[in-house]
Scaffold this motif. Sequence first.
Motif, short mmCIF file in Angstrom:
data_model
loop_
_atom_site.label_atom_id
_atom_site.label_comp_id
_atom_site.label_asym_id
_atom_site.label_seq_id
_atom_site.Cartn_x
_atom_site.Cartn_y
_atom_site.Cartn_z
N LEU A 99 -85.62 -65.88 30.30
CA LEU A 99 -85.94 -64.60 30.97
C LEU A 99 -84.72 -64.05 31.71
O LEU A 99 -84.57 -62.84 31.85
CB LEU A 99 -87.13 -64.77 31.91
CG LEU A 99 -88.51 -64.65 31.26
CD1 LEU A 99 -89.61 -64.85 32.29
CD2 LEU A 99 -88.70 -63.30 30.56
N ASN A 106 -89.80 -66.88 23.22
CA ASN A 106 -90.82 -67.05 24.26
C ASN A 106 -92.23 -66.97 23.67
O ASN A 106 -93.10 -67.74 24.04
CB ASN A 106 -90.67 -65.96 25.34
CG ASN A 106 -89.67 -66.37 26.39
OD1 ASN A 106 -89.17 -67.50 26.38
ND2 ASN A 106 -89.36 -65.47 27.29
N ILE A 131 -92.43 -56.05 32.95
CA ILE A 131 -93.29 -57.13 32.47
C ILE A 131 -94.65 -57.03 33.15
O ILE A 131 -94.74 -56.98 34.38
CB ILE A 131 -92.67 -58.52 32.77
CG1 ILE A 131 -91.27 -58.62 32.14
CG2 ILE A 131 -93.57 -59.64 32.25
CD1 ILE A 131 -90.59 -59.96 32.34
N LEU A 149 -86.99 -63.11 23.60
CA LEU A 149 -88.39 -62.71 23.68
C LEU A 149 -89.20 -63.27 22.52
O LEU A 149 -90.33 -63.71 22.71
CB LEU A 149 -88.50 -61.17 23.74
CG LEU A 149 -87.98 -60.54 25.05
CD1 LEU A 149 -88.04 -59.03 24.97
CD2 LEU A 149 -88.80 -61.04 26.25
N LYS A 184 -83.23 -60.34 31.29
CA LYS A 184 -82.97 -59.44 32.41
C LYS A 184 -81.51 -58.96 32.40
O LYS A 184 -81.21 -57.80 32.60
CB LYS A 184 -83.26 -60.18 33.71
CG LYS A 184 -83.45 -59.27 34.90
CD LYS A 184 -83.89 -60.10 36.08
CE LYS A 184 -83.98 -59.27 37.34
NZ LYS A 184 -84.33 -60.14 38.47
N PHE A 208 -88.49 -66.39 36.66
CA PHE A 208 -87.15 -65.80 36.66
C PHE A 208 -86.12 -66.67 37.37
O PHE A 208 -84.94 -66.36 37.37
CB PHE A 208 -87.18 -64.41 37.31
CG PHE A 208 -87.44 -63.31 36.33
CD1 PHE A 208 -86.45 -62.93 35.42
CD2 PHE A 208 -88.67 -62.69 36.27
CE1 PHE A 208 -86.68 -61.93 34.49
CE2 PHE A 208 -88.91 -61.68 35.35
CZ PHE A 208 -87.91 -61.30 34.46
#
Lengths: 141, 127
Positions: free
Chosen positions: A112, A53, A124, A50, A116, A90
């Motif tokens: 991602l 990202n 999200i 994260l 998950k 995803f």
Amino acid sequence: MKEQLILEKAIEKGDFNSGGEVSSKLKELLRKLGVRSEVIRKAAIVTYELEMNVIIHSEGGGIRVTIAPEGIILYVEDTGPGIPDLKKAFQPGYSTASDEVREMGFGAGMGLNNVKRYSDNLDIKTGPGEATRIRAVINLS
Amino acid sequence: MVRQIVLIKQLRKGMIVMKVRELVEKLDLEVIVGKSLDKEITGGYIGDLLSNVMAKARAGNLWLTIQGHQNVVAVALLTEVSAVIIVEDFDIEEEAVKKAEEKSINILRTPLSAYELAGKLFELGIK
């Protein structure tokens, strides 16, 4: 016990040098709190993806980590530009990263999916031109 | 020679654990940063995609890669690998070296490819 803030940090756009700092810090904190190593490992993977990202894809943002009976809760928020098609994002291998970023071993379209896979609850909120808000929970047991 | 064979047999049976320092000697690896060579080796992982390595490399593994930038140090720290081995003599950035020294992450290098090196690691009983 209610939700308790344990870590809060701003993340700058394009700041690859500090990539992984939030997750390292979190790992250290969780270890001190006596959290099981397998839980720490999951939290570190999710946090790392994260924060990368935010560095790679966003205009900048921040992360907040709390501990609650529910588990370790990560709140990641940026100021945009949002994910236009979350379903695509995803898909394993789907990526919008530049060649330069890919050469460094990022942007392989796995981030991602890792988030998950290693979080027990994931929410999200995003859209084209919007801020992205993510809440990820890693159960303590 | 005989002693070496005995050691390798014991290693294969999981009776003894090899340290990074011994591996450096056995395979003549270049030590770029070696501040914690007493770390024990638990196996290995090959990968240049950082997300993959984050998810798959386990504590104590040797991480074989061609990546030599400072995010490698971050991933090595998070996964707690025993050493990063840069294969095919790829370059390593100065900033990465500095960060590895700061965080006591072992960085080694070899002219061998990941495939060749993995073969040698298996021969040594590191699986």
